[in-house]
Write an enzyme that holds these catalytic residues in place. Structure first.
Site, PDB file in Angstrom:
ATOM      1  N   SER A 148      35.546  33.432  11.327  1.00  0.00           N
ATOM      2  CA  SER A 148      34.563  34.358  10.814  1.00  0.00           C
ATOM      3  C   SER A 148      33.945  33.692   9.582  1.00  0.00           C
ATOM      4  O   SER A 148      34.625  32.910   8.922  1.00  0.00           O
ATOM      5  CB  SER A 148      35.189  35.702  10.460  1.00  0.00           C
ATOM      6  OG  SER A 148      35.902  35.640   9.249  1.00  0.00           O
ATOM      7  N   ARG A 151      40.693  29.307   1.662  1.00  0.00           N
ATOM      8  CA  ARG A 151      40.219  28.852   2.968  1.00  0.00           C
ATOM      9  C   ARG A 151      41.100  27.750   3.573  1.00  0.00           C
ATOM     10  O   ARG A 151      41.362  27.722   4.773  1.00  0.00           O
ATOM     11  CB  ARG A 151      38.787  28.311   2.796  1.00  0.00           C
ATOM     12  CG  ARG A 151      38.244  27.489   3.952  1.00  0.00           C
ATOM     13  CD  ARG A 151      36.862  26.949   3.566  1.00  0.00           C
ATOM     14  NE  ARG A 151      36.317  25.972   4.495  1.00  0.00           N
ATOM     15  CZ  ARG A 151      35.510  26.267   5.507  1.00  0.00           C
ATOM     16  NH1 ARG A 151      35.205  27.511   5.776  1.00  0.00           N
ATOM     17  NH2 ARG A 151      35.028  25.314   6.259  1.00  0.00           N
ATOM     18  N   HIS A 206      40.966  28.967   9.291  1.00  0.00           N
ATOM     19  CA  HIS A 206      40.668  29.164   7.869  1.00  0.00           C
ATOM     20  C   HIS A 206      41.387  30.418   7.375  1.00  0.00           C
ATOM     21  O   HIS A 206      41.276  31.485   7.973  1.00  0.00           O
ATOM     22  CB  HIS A 206      39.152  29.261   7.653  1.00  0.00           C
ATOM     23  CG  HIS A 206      38.459  27.951   7.915  1.00  0.00           C
ATOM     24  ND1 HIS A 206      37.305  27.848   8.649  1.00  0.00           N
ATOM     25  CD2 HIS A 206      38.799  26.695   7.541  1.00  0.00           C
ATOM     26  CE1 HIS A 206      36.955  26.565   8.717  1.00  0.00           C
ATOM     27  NE2 HIS A 206      37.839  25.851   8.054  1.00  0.00           N
ATOM     28  N   GLU A 257      32.056  32.607  15.627  1.00  0.00           N
ATOM     29  CA  GLU A 257      32.087  33.189  14.275  1.00  0.00           C
ATOM     30  C   GLU A 257      31.900  34.692  14.402  1.00  0.00           C
ATOM     31  O   GLU A 257      30.808  35.171  14.720  1.00  0.00           O
ATOM     32  CB  GLU A 257      30.960  32.596  13.408  1.00  0.00           C
ATOM     33  CG  GLU A 257      31.071  31.092  13.157  1.00  0.00           C
ATOM     34  CD  GLU A 257      32.055  30.747  12.040  1.00  0.00           C
ATOM     35  OE1 GLU A 257      32.612  31.660  11.411  1.00  0.00           O
ATOM     36  OE2 GLU A 257      32.268  29.535  11.819  1.00  0.00           O
TER      37      GLU A 257
HETATM   38 ZN   LIG Z   1      36.262  29.323   9.709  1.00  0.00          ZN
END
Ligand SMILES: [Zn+2]
Ligand SMILES: *[C@@H]1O[C@H](CO)[C@@H](O)[C@H](O)[C@H]1NC(C)=O
Ligand SMILES: *[C@@H]1O[C@H](CO)[C@@H](O)[C@H](O)[C@H]1NC(C)=O
Ligand SMILES: *[C@@H]1O[C@H](CO)[C@@H](O)[C@H](O)[C@H]1NC(C)=O
Ligand SMILES: *[C@@H]1O[C@H](CO)[C@@H](O)[C@H](O)[C@H]1NC(C)=O
Length: 423
Positions: free
Chosen positions: A309, A239, A182, A382
């Site tokens: 994240s 994103r 992302h 994450e």
């Molecule tokens: Zn992500």
């Protein structure tokens, strides 16, 4: 360094009187609740369907944050008032913050030009990261191999780095790591690059991790999106990929684009939404690259780790359904090894568990795909949130975050090596 901050401060004061782009006048509110539903039923995620309101994904147990369009401030305050909800404003002008960070990053780029090493002083471009791994290969020809594994939609070369201990033994087990799925999750490529540096340049300390295992790492999967977020302050929160998906909207959520229970749950069919799964599975060349890497290594791959994240989670399958795989205890054991090591090192608390149960359902993601393909351990990690938007840890926080992440990765790798010795 002091001069830099002085300069940035002057700039901020100057800029506070000008317009700061797309997010000019947006504010971020922190509400005195950890519940998405406030009062007698105002659902914040429902409210986010209105384009004036953006719920920042809340980290379990922390207060809800909403980013609100300048034209909707009065309406939002009225809603809070109706529901007797107290709040604090954590950011008075998101546009100004993004612009300030953009300028800071440009200055840091000048202060710390790429010189054969990637430190933790700043975030790096996709091109710099590619150069870094190529330079490592030149410097360590017996231990490091860089391979071009594909091209992004806009034509950027996607390259993996394969790190070995140089003993020439083939068919070792493999740990596969990727970052930058992302675009806005900048701390992910930073953490992955740090891991690469440690495995290659701090080899004497980490030789055990390379004894019977090779590491294959793709530092920036969504290269186009990542570059896009670096080119302008307004693009910082992007994103998806950059392939146009409809007349109005661009990009697909790469982590919904895999052909494993594609689009069944937690994925959108609306090209304008953040979790848009794409017109079809593997519509994105970058997803095909990761699929082929996973398939190519499936017989030897023991751990797949996709670094994202934010949220402080170590997530394992399934993401497509609310049920645990039969071997969930293996996944849990390895994940907990990582979380425990991080907690012992810095006190940061990660939660470990199944994606669907801890976070949200997300079908068509790479971790489910790799697990199903044969990797016995498969995680989405994450990393912690940073900055007011949660996706923007300031450059000064990179060092602590990537080192902490590396502690977790090492602990998980050690556990994997212990559980899955080379036959
Ligand atoms: Zn992500
Ligand atoms: C959140 O709010 C909903 C609706 O008011 C309520 O049913 C639920 O129990 C609340 N959850 C928590 C954790 O407070
Ligand atoms: C979104 O919210 C704004 C501000 O409260 C309101 O004026 C507008 O009508 C809403 N739009 C939709 C489509 O509900
Ligand atoms: C509003 O919230 C405050 C503090 O949470 C509480 O003391 C007060 O009774 C509430 N008022 C109403 C009308 O619900
Ligand atoms: C090598 O690894 C050790 C243990 O993680 C660490 O303390 C040390 O700082 C690292 N050295 C370099 C040059 O990164």
């Amino acid at each position: 360094m002091k001069i830099l901050w002085f300069f940035v401060c002057c700039l901020c004061i100057a800029l506070s009187h000008v317009e700061c782009g797309l997010y000019d006048g947006f504010k971020i509110y922190e509400l005195a609740t950890t519940n998405q539903t406030i009062g007698d039923g105002l659902d914040l995620s429902e409210l986010s369907r209105n384009e004036s309101f953006f719920e920042l994904y809340s980290i379990s147990g922390s207060p809800e944050r909403m980013m609100v369009h300048p034209k909707a401030q009065a309406d939002f305050l009225q809603l809070l008032n109706i529901h007797n909800m107290s709040y604090t404003i954590v950011n008075h002008n998101v546009g100004l913050t993004l612009l300030t960070e953009f300028i800071t990053n440009s200055l840091l780029r000048r202060m710390y030009p790429y010189q054969g090493k990637l430190g933790t002083e700043r975030y790096y471009s996709h091109a710099e990261i590619n150069r870094f791994i190529e330079d490592l290969a030149k410097q360590n020809p017996t231990r490091v191999e860089v391979k071009t594994v594909g091209r992004s939609f806009e034509g950027r070369w996607l390259k993996t780095i394969r790190i070995t201990n140089g003993d020439g033994r083939a068919n070792k087990n493999v740990i596969l790591v990727d970052g930058g799925f992302h675009a806005r999750e900048w701390i992910s490529p930073a953490a992955v690059v740090y891991a690469i540096g440690q495995l290659v340049n701090n080899y004497s300390v980490h030789s055990q991790l390379l004894q019977d295992y090779d590491w294959v790492i793709l530092p920036v999967v969504n290269a186009d999106g990542y570059e896009y977020t670096q080119l302008a302050a307004d693009a910082r929160l992007w994103r998806k990929t950059r392939q146009p998906s409809s007349a109005k909207c661009i990009g697909t959520d790469l982590n919904r684009n895999f052909d494993f229970h594609y689009k069944e749950t937690g994925a959108s069919s609306n090209p304008c939404e953040e979790a848009y799964a794409g017109p079809r599975a593997y519509s994105e060349p970058e997803a095909i690259v990761v699929r082929d890497l996973i398939q190519g290594l499936a017989d030897r791959g023991k751990m797949y780790l996709s670094v994202h994240s934010y949220g402080r989670y170590i997530l394992y399958p399934w993401g497509y359904m609310d049920q645990l795989p039969d071997t969930w205890q293996d996944l849990d054991e390895v994940g907990r090894a990582g979380a425990d090591a991080i907690k012992a090192a810095t006190g940061t608390v990660y939660q470990v568990g199944c994606s669907t149960q801890l976070l949200y359902p997300a079908a068509g993601a790479s971790d489910d795909y790799a697990f199903n393909a044969g990797f016995p351990i498969s995680f989405t990690m994450e990393l912690p949130a940073g900055g007011d938007n949660y996706f923007n840890p300031p450059a000064a926080d990179i060092d602590g975050l990537v080192k902490e992440t590396w502690v977790g990765i090492v602990a998980m790798a050690r556990k994997v090596i212990e559980k899955y010795p080379l036959n």
